[in-house]
Design an enzyme around this catalytic site. Structure first.
Site, PDB file in Angstrom:
ATOM      1  N   ASP A 129       0.841  -1.189   0.147  1.00  0.00           N
ATOM      2  CA  ASP A 129       0.067   0.236   0.109  1.00  0.00           C
ATOM      3  C   ASP A 129       0.772   1.360   0.079  1.00  0.00           C
ATOM      4  O   ASP A 129       1.481   1.476   1.017  1.00  0.00           O
ATOM      5  CB  ASP A 129      -0.680   0.000   1.066  1.00  0.00           C
ATOM      6  N   ASP A 152      -7.825   5.284  -8.638  1.00  0.00           N
ATOM      7  CA  ASP A 152      -9.364   4.951  -8.595  1.00  0.00           C
ATOM      8  C   ASP A 152      -9.978   6.300  -8.154  1.00  0.00           C
ATOM      9  O   ASP A 152      -9.690   6.783  -7.176  1.00  0.00           O
ATOM     10  CB  ASP A 152      -9.640   4.100  -7.473  1.00  0.00           C
ATOM     11  N   PHE A 222      -5.840   1.454 -21.225  1.00  0.00           N
ATOM     12  CA  PHE A 222      -6.927   2.066 -20.351  1.00  0.00           C
ATOM     13  C   PHE A 222      -7.254   3.509 -20.665  1.00  0.00           C
ATOM     14  O   PHE A 222      -8.470   4.086 -20.798  1.00  0.00           O
ATOM     15  CB  PHE A 222      -6.220   1.946 -18.822  1.00  0.00           C
TER      16      PHE A 222
END
Length: 241
Positions: A129, A152, A222
């Site tokens: 993380d 995100d 993407f």
């Protein structure tokens, strides 16, 4: 006031995850690449005693010269996914070192599979993380650039606290980047782009230098999908004062 913490220490990061982890299964080819290459290209990160496999032992420090076998400018990419930008950067700048912080192991496997035919000695990955890594693992002032591409967006208002780019995270990035270094960001969610710019324009530690696509960032599949549905790509490049 005497004894007050430095600005980047003022607001410790809570364990609010900015990510959701998808399935852990990899295609067979990616698994073979992971099994063959992880020992050389995936940084072994000791975990917090009470944490999961994305945490970091608070005592652990990244020693980049030992990891890469040299002293060179260091780039951190946060959430490299399948590693397109990370690999493009490492190929274009063999005189720099690149470390991707990724929570999704299949993405790490895909990154390794894509460079199996031509390994890049200046590229490493860590399953971690990034918010926790920047809080303790990365030495202050040790990073030339931080890349945060297409995090995100958590578009629903009730989920906005989970967005990665926040005041707390800006504290950690500001601490990690050397003076004159750069934080490069991109998003295809226009409201998130506006929120990023509002936050960082108001931060006296950063100066906006460009809204152009970062010079080492390729246009990925993407991103092309976003462009095909007329999404606005926000590019932000901030220098650390």
């Amino acid at each position: 006031m005497a004894g007050s913490p430095a600005p980047h220490q003022a607001r410790p990061l809570a364990r609010t995850r900015s990510f959701t982890r998808r399935g852990s299964r990899m295609p067979a080819g990616h698994q073979r690449a992971y099994d063959a290459m992880a020992g050389d290209f995936v940084l072994p990160v000791p975990r917090a005693a009470d944490g999961d496999d994305t945490t970091v032992d608070p005592a652990f420090r990244l020693d980049a010269p030992v990891v890469f076998g040299r002293r060179a400018p260091l780039v951190l990419e946060i959430g490299p996914g399948s590693g397109d930008a990370l690999r493009a950067g490492a190929e274009a700048r063999p005189d720099w070192d690149f470390l991707g912080l990724e929570v999704w192991r299949p993405g790490i496997g895909q990154s390794l599979a894509r460079m199996r035919a031509a390994p890049l000695p200046n590229l490493r990955l860590a399953e971690v993380d990034a918010a926790l890594a920047l809080a303790s693992m990365v030495e202050p002032g040790s990073v030339r650039e931080v890349w945060t591409y297409f995090p995100d967006p958590w578009p629903k208002r009730r989920h906005h606290p989970r967005r990665l780019v926040s005041a707390c995270f800006a504290d950690r990035v500001a601490a990690a980047i050397e003076p004159g270094g750069v934080w490069r960001l991109a998003t295809d969610w226009a409201p998130y782009g506006r929120a990023m710019r509002s936050l960082l324009d108001a931060d006296e530690r950063f100066t906006l230098t460009s809204t152009d696509r970062a010079p080492l960032r390729p246009v990925t599949r993407f991103e092309r999908k976003g462009l095909e549905v007329d999404r606005e790509i926000t590019n932000l490049n901030y220098a650390r004062r």
